[in-house]
Design an enzyme around this catalytic site. Structure first.
Site, short mmCIF file in Angstrom:
data_model
loop_
_atom_site.label_atom_id
_atom_site.label_comp_id
_atom_site.label_asym_id
_atom_site.label_seq_id
_atom_site.Cartn_x
_atom_site.Cartn_y
_atom_site.Cartn_z
N ASP A 36 24.82 -0.73 -29.72
CA ASP A 36 25.78 -0.58 -28.63
C ASP A 36 26.99 -1.48 -28.87
OD1 ASP A 36 26.82 0.24 -26.21
OD2 ASP A 36 25.13 -0.42 -25.00
N ASP A 95 28.13 7.71 -21.14
CA ASP A 95 27.31 7.11 -20.09
C ASP A 95 27.21 8.03 -18.88
OD1 ASP A 95 26.44 4.87 -21.33
OD2 ASP A 95 27.91 3.51 -20.45
C1 DGJ Z 1 26.07 1.00 -22.42
C2 DGJ Z 1 25.29 2.15 -22.95
O1 DGJ Z 1 26.11 3.27 -23.10
C3 DGJ Z 1 24.12 2.44 -22.05
O2 DGJ Z 1 23.43 3.57 -22.49
C4 DGJ Z 1 23.23 1.24 -22.02
O3 DGJ Z 1 22.67 1.03 -23.28
C5 DGJ Z 1 24.01 0.01 -21.57
N1 DGJ Z 1 25.22 -0.16 -22.33
C6 DGJ Z 1 23.17 -1.23 -21.68
O4 DGJ Z 1 23.88 -2.35 -21.41
#
Ligand code: DGJ
Length: 728
Positions: free
Chosen positions: A477, A547
């Protein structure tokens, strides 16, 4: 197919199955001119397109050199010598001089394609593609530029990049080094780009090309949620399956510029590359700079042709490793299920429920390390929080393996929280400007990945974690844009290199990870889809798309993504309802239908589902097992767009042998139809007869394509169907 040089005409000819690209060496000075790119033609002599005549074009006399250059279609534009359009190459010498211009020096043609050191790039062997290295130079600067072109044998794709070498005795600073330039006449083109924001990435934006400069860019240090390093020029009349389309896509994950400019003579100049703003690269004598690669795709069969060329290129010549051709495991990710509030027992509960229904992997998301129970601390401390997970990752992974599932883990290696052991020990590891408090975002700072020791420090922690348990998947991430872009370890005259050095550092670390753990399945992520770019695909065959996990919003996000990326690259999960993104409630099976074409998974607390919902999971997974490969490896067709019609959405995938087709139909907003809708299909074999899973009806491919599929009558919003056509 291939690349040829016609010495008499002084023309380079690059042929792909359906396209021709011609470069002319012009004049005794050896200007490298762009004569033609378009549908395949047999002629070498297309110099008339350059309009080197007194009537309609740039006629050169000794007194008219500058205005000649301002109208000449060129291969790689210089600066400050009369061509006032966008410069691909800009320099600054020690004395402060800024002009540069390139002329022909030599060339080499060979089978295959060279790797680009330190950069992601498409690849191909001798039978796949041919490469032209076109060397040119600015004779007054001792600067040599090697323009690289690779033409693919079976795809209408040409990949380009440039390597700039300082052959002189003094340093010179590059203030622009773009990857490709495409000069051509305006043929009533529309510009297509993908625009967005966090949780709403890659919305398709199409508008007529206007006078002046227009395009998209990122200065955030990542390719970004907001714009995609891509543009297409489509004839105004071009549709999904008709008309000419030219695409440019950058294999890069940082700042970029993708721009088209319409000039006084209605000439277009499209360029793509690293954004020149915030870029200054000092080339010492003997030094060289390699630009990222630009992918050029040409289609005379509308957007479908462009989409297929890019999908096939990325699936076969960019994505690597053992996971490239394997079905991707279905997974359950605990992020939206628990956020930071979990322990081993909770995770095992979810895993047991998942395993009982056939889910193949559990992914443990954010919150397993340091003392991270909120998003305010511990990034940088990559050791397990034993209070939450007694027995550590090993115990958890073993228990999950015992259930017959794989175990995967989330990390965010590029970041550090001020409240972390790493930051307390090495505050200098973060990007920062001395004397100015660095900007926080999500309570975190960005590590200076241009520094080897910073990367080594993070990597040794990651290596330990990955060696401590059977971790078969990593979600990498990255949750903020770059600010305070200054390194404590770079001289003042090299700070302008930092944005690019940072990206090279990310690539370096991902390469090391894959080298040491070759069977690892890597999924990149950036607050959702903020770094969904071809550069990342070189390391990870799949990327978390957004997201936004609401099924209906996802329709448009996935439509934009699939315009240029294979469905096999899109992480797509069934999430909880009401949606954590927008509060919408959609049926469980519709959420399954929307996620099915991508890399399928669940992003919710399975232990909280109703029995009825739980019972649907095996069927969804069976569909994924059976039809996932059709979506992932087949040809994709966009049949209808909810974004366009406001009512329903339909996509289709057809196996390469054209024996099976799957139509994923989502009936979004119900309304009384005046009459039933016939949806023309595409991509079938006209002669072959296919049976519909929906009605049992058998028709010829031609019948399904030109007569159309009668859309099922559905009652209620947010419903849908999967329709399969099998050859009989
Ligand atoms: C952003 C990601 O896109 C989410 O899926 C998740 O992993 C969060 N960060 C966790 O902090």
């Amino acid at each position: 197919m291939g690349i040829f040089y016609n010495q008499q005409e002084r023309v380079f000819r690059l042929d792909t199955p359906g396209s021709t690209y011609l470069i002319n060496i012009v004049d005794e000075e050896g200007f490298l001119c762009h004569a033609y790119y378009g549908r395949r033609i047999p002629d070498d002599n297309m110099a008339y397109l350059l309009r080197l005549n007194p009537v309609g074009g740039p006629f050169k006399t000794s007194g008219q050199q500058a205005s000649f250059l301002d109208q000449l279609p060129v291969e790689y534009s210089g600066h400050g010598l009369g061509d006032f359009r966008e410069s691909c190459l800009r320099v600054e010498t020690e004395e402060g001089y800024r002009s540069c211009g390139l002329t022909y020096l030599s060339h080499r043609i060979y089978g295959g394609k060279p790797a680009l050191p330190g950069l992601p790039a498409t690849f191909g062997g001798e039978g796949d593609c041919t490469t032209l290295e076109l060397r040119c130079h600015d004779r007054y600067l001792d600067l040599e530029v090697c323009l690289l072109y690779t033409a693919f044998e079976k795809l209408d794709v040409i990949c380009r990049s440039a390597r700039i070498e300082n052959r002189g005795e003094k340093p010179v600073t590059l203030t622009a080094a773009l990857s490709a330039c495409l000069d051509m006449d305006n043929r009533d083109f529309d510009l297509i780009t993908l625009h967005g924001s966090w949780a709403y990435e890659r919305m398709i934006n199409r508008r007529p090309v206007a006078w002046g400069k227009q395009g998209v860019s990122s200065l955030r240090g990542i390719s970004s949620h907001h714009e995609q390093p891509f543009l297409a020029l489509a004839e105004h009349a071009a549709t999904q399956d008709q008309g000419q389309v030219y695409a440019m896509h950058l294999v890069y994950s940082g700042n970029f510029l993708a721009q088209v400019e319409m000039t006084q003579q209605e000439l277009l100049r499209a360029v793509i590359g690293i954004h020149p703003q915030d870029f200054a690269w000092k080339l010492d004598p003997g030094g060289s700079f390699q630009t990222p690669e630009a992918v050029l795709a040409y289609s005379h069969t509308g957007l479908d042709g462009m989409t297929h060329a890019l999908h096939d290129l990325y699936r076969n010549h960019l994505i690597r490793g053992p996971w490239r051709d394997k079905p991707r495991p279905s997974l359950v990710n605990n992020w939206e299920a628990t956020y930071f509030n979990f322990d081993t027992e909770k995770l095992l509960d979810i895993a047991r429920t998942a395993a009982g229904r056939g889910v193949e992997m559990l992914v443990l998301d954010d919150g397993w390390f340091g003392c991270r129970d909120t998003d305010t601390n511990s990034l940088g401390d990559w050791f397990v929080n034993e209070k939450k997970l007694p027995g550590g990752l090993k115990y958890l992974a073993d228990e999950i393996n015992k259930l017959g599932m794989k175990f995967g883990l989330w990390v965010e290696p590029e970041m550090v929280c001020p409240d972390s052991e790493l930051y307390r020990a090495h505050p200098d590891y973060a990007l920062q400007i001395p004397g100015r408090p660095p900007m926080l975002s999500r309570t975190q700072l960005v590590l200076d990945f241009s520094r080897q020791e910073v990367r080594d420090c993070v990597y040794s922690q990651l290596h330990k974690v990955l060696s401590s348990a059977n971790i078969e998947y990593i979600k990498w991430d990255m949750n903020r844009a770059l600010t305070d872009v200054s390194s404590l370890c770079l001289d003042a005259d090299r700070q302008g290199e930092l944005f690019h050095r940072y990206v090279l550092g990310v690539y370096d670390l991902q390469e090391r990870l894959l080298r040491d753990f070759p069977n690892l399945l890597l999924e990149n992520c950036c607050s959702g889809g903020g770094r969904f770019d071809p550069g990342m695909l070189y390391y990870s065959p799949q990327i978390w798309t957004s997201d936004n996990t609401d099924a209906i919003d996802r329709l448009r996000i996935q439509e934009g993504t699939a315009l240029i990326y294979p469905l096999s690259t899109m992480g797509a999960h069934v999430a909880a309802c009401p949606s954590h993104t927008n509060g919408r409630v959609t049926p469980f099976d519709t959420r399954g239908l929307v996620s099915l074409p991508g890399c399928f998974g669940y992003e919710l607390d399975l232990t909280k589902l109703t029995e009825e919902e739980l019972d649907m999971i095996p069927g969804q997974l069976e569909n994924y097992r059976k039809y996932g490969p059709v979506f992932h490896d087949g040809d994709y067709y966009r049949l209808a767009s909810y974004g366009g019609n406001g009512e329903y959405d339909a996509l289709m995938a057809v196996t390469k042998d054209k024996r099976t087709a799957v139509i994923d139909y989502v009936h979004v907003m119900s309304r009384r139809r005046r009459r039933s809708v016939l949806l023309p299909l595409r991509g079938l074999d006209g002669e072959t007869r296919y049976r519909s899973s929906e009605t049992g009806e058998v028709r010829s491919g031609a019948g399904w394509m030109y007569g159309g599929l009668l859309l099922p009558e559905m009652k209620g919003d947010f419903t849908g169907k999967l329709i399969v056509l099998e050859a009989v």
